[in-house]
Design a protein around this motif. Sequence first.
Motif, PDB file in Angstrom:
ATOM      1  N   MET A   1      -2.624   9.603   5.155  1.00 52.65           N
ATOM      2  CA  MET A   1      -2.866   8.517   4.210  1.00 52.65           C
ATOM      3  C   MET A   1      -4.228   7.900   4.476  1.00 52.65           C
ATOM      4  N   VAL A   2      -4.841   7.370   3.411  1.00 54.37           N
ATOM      5  CA  VAL A   2      -6.118   6.674   3.571  1.00 54.37           C
ATOM      6  C   VAL A   2      -5.957   5.211   3.157  1.00 54.37           C
ATOM      7  N   ASP A   3      -5.612   4.959   1.895  1.00 55.48           N
ATOM      8  CA  ASP A   3      -5.475   3.556   1.477  1.00 55.48           C
ATOM      9  C   ASP A   3      -4.025   3.067   1.542  1.00 55.48           C
ATOM     10  N   GLY A   4      -3.092   3.977   1.414  1.00 53.81           N
ATOM     11  CA  GLY A   4      -1.674   3.586   1.463  1.00 53.81           C
ATOM     12  C   GLY A   4      -1.240   2.819   0.225  1.00 53.81           C
TER      13      GLY A   4
ATOM     14  N   ALA B   1      -4.806  10.950  -1.025  1.00 61.93           N
ATOM     15  CA  ALA B   1      -4.758  11.696   0.248  1.00 61.93           C
ATOM     16  C   ALA B   1      -3.335  12.106   0.630  1.00 61.93           C
ATOM     17  N   CYS B   2      -2.366  11.331   0.198  1.00 57.62           N
ATOM     18  CA  CYS B   2      -0.991  11.538   0.661  1.00 57.62           C
ATOM     19  C   CYS B   2      -0.163  12.407  -0.280  1.00 57.62           C
ATOM     20  N   ARG B   3      -0.849  13.119  -1.188  1.00 59.36           N
ATOM     21  CA  ARG B   3      -0.064  13.827  -2.209  1.00 59.36           C
ATOM     22  C   ARG B   3       0.780  14.950  -1.620  1.00 59.36           C
TER      23      ARG B   3
ATOM     24  N   LYS C   1       3.446  14.103  -6.089  1.00 60.34           N
ATOM     25  CA  LYS C   1       3.876  12.721  -5.809  1.00 60.34           C
ATOM     26  C   LYS C   1       2.962  12.133  -4.747  1.00 60.34           C
ATOM     27  N   PHE C   2       2.756  10.837  -4.812  1.00 59.41           N
ATOM     28  CA  PHE C   2       2.005  10.133  -3.774  1.00 59.41           C
ATOM     29  C   PHE C   2       3.012   9.540  -2.789  1.00 59.41           C
ATOM     30  N   THR C   3       2.939  10.018  -1.543  1.00 58.70           N
ATOM     31  CA  THR C   3       3.918   9.584  -0.541  1.00 58.70           C
ATOM     32  C   THR C   3       3.901   8.071  -0.341  1.00 58.70           C
ATOM     33  N   CYS C   4       2.698   7.453  -0.414  1.00 58.21           N
ATOM     34  CA  CYS C   4       2.606   6.029  -0.068  1.00 58.21           C
ATOM     35  C   CYS C   4       3.302   5.121  -1.073  1.00 58.21           C
ATOM     36  N   VAL C   5       3.252   5.476  -2.350  1.00 54.20           N
ATOM     37  CA  VAL C   5       3.863   4.576  -3.339  1.00 54.20           C
ATOM     38  C   VAL C   5       5.160   5.127  -3.937  1.00 54.20           C
TER      39      VAL C   5
HETATM   40 FE1  FES Z   1      -4.040   7.005  -0.886  1.00 53.43          FE
HETATM   41 FE2  FES Z   1      -1.425   7.450  -0.924  1.00 53.43          FE
HETATM   42  S1  FES Z   1      -2.674   7.119   0.797  1.00 53.43           S
HETATM   43  S2  FES Z   1      -2.796   7.491  -2.595  1.00 53.43           S
END
Ligand code: FES
Length: 281
Positions: A218-221, A227-229, A237-241
Amino acid sequence: MPTKILEKEKLIPGKTSKLVLDAPHIAKTAKPGHFVMLRVHESGERFPLTIADTDAENGTITIVYLVMGKSTAMLEMLGVGDEILDVCGPLGKATHIVPNGQKVICVGGGTGVAAMHHIAKGHHKAGNYVIAVIGARSKEFLLFYDDLAKFCDEVLVATNDGSVGITGLVTDPLKDRLESDKDIAEVVAVGPVPMMEAVTKLTKEYSVPTVVSLNSLMVDGMGMCGACRVTVGGEMKFTCVEGPEFDGHLVDFEELKIRLSSFRGEEKVSMDKHQCKCGAH
Ligand code: FES
Ligand code: NAD
């Protein structure tokens, strides 16, 4: 925001530590499955850690980390009374807790046991029958046994060398249980990616719904950088959201493994530079 470390326990010296942080807002709002993003140094990267426990009354959260690279090595250098530069959360989607009175198996491997602990607690509080299955290489690496034993209905242990519990991997007691007990509503797995993949392969054979908590890069979360795809059921899917928990039977683990290893070279260079600066070698 800057967050003070109130307690520190070295669970496995040089490898894994537990921190209790003064974070009243997060403690009040975090639910099982949520994570926080940390930044230890002005020029340092942000990285995610799943919350291992919360204490809303005392305004604290507990995190557990494996020292794997420069950022966690810098975190490990902090002690009680120090501040972590930035702790942001709670982030991600909370665990979907199956309705009251059902039987759930929560599987945790290595450091993943700590993150699984909060999820298991959520199932317990909802009135579910919780069977924890935990594994480590050997007895001295086994985390959170006593914490889980306080509220789980059963705790099954496996170690690779047989120093405690049965000799084998977490999938061994899990297989035995799935074979003998046809009443399992859900399996939740948190730990190394090969472990989560092996758990999902096994539970698929028994048609038991399975949730995995993914430790993507993850970068921004916050859903902005990509980054978390991960690919789940053929969709990005984006893992963070949208996670970190997903239906394990639909996760593309091969792609996840490739993405997780893609910056290993850069991580090693950064860690080596950090160790030189610290005089670690
Ligand atoms: Fe950047 Fe999930 S960490 S979109
Ligand atoms: P480890 O490699 O020592 O494995 C711990 C246990 O997991 C083993 O003893 C075994 O029982 C089980 N396991 C491992 N590979 C398996 C396989 N192929 N099949 C079946 N069971 C298997 O664990 P570690 O060194 O503590 O590493 C912890 C890992 O967990 C790290 O990679 C970390 O990134 C990850 N982690 C993930 C999360 C998350 O939220 N998903 C949280 C914390 C840690």
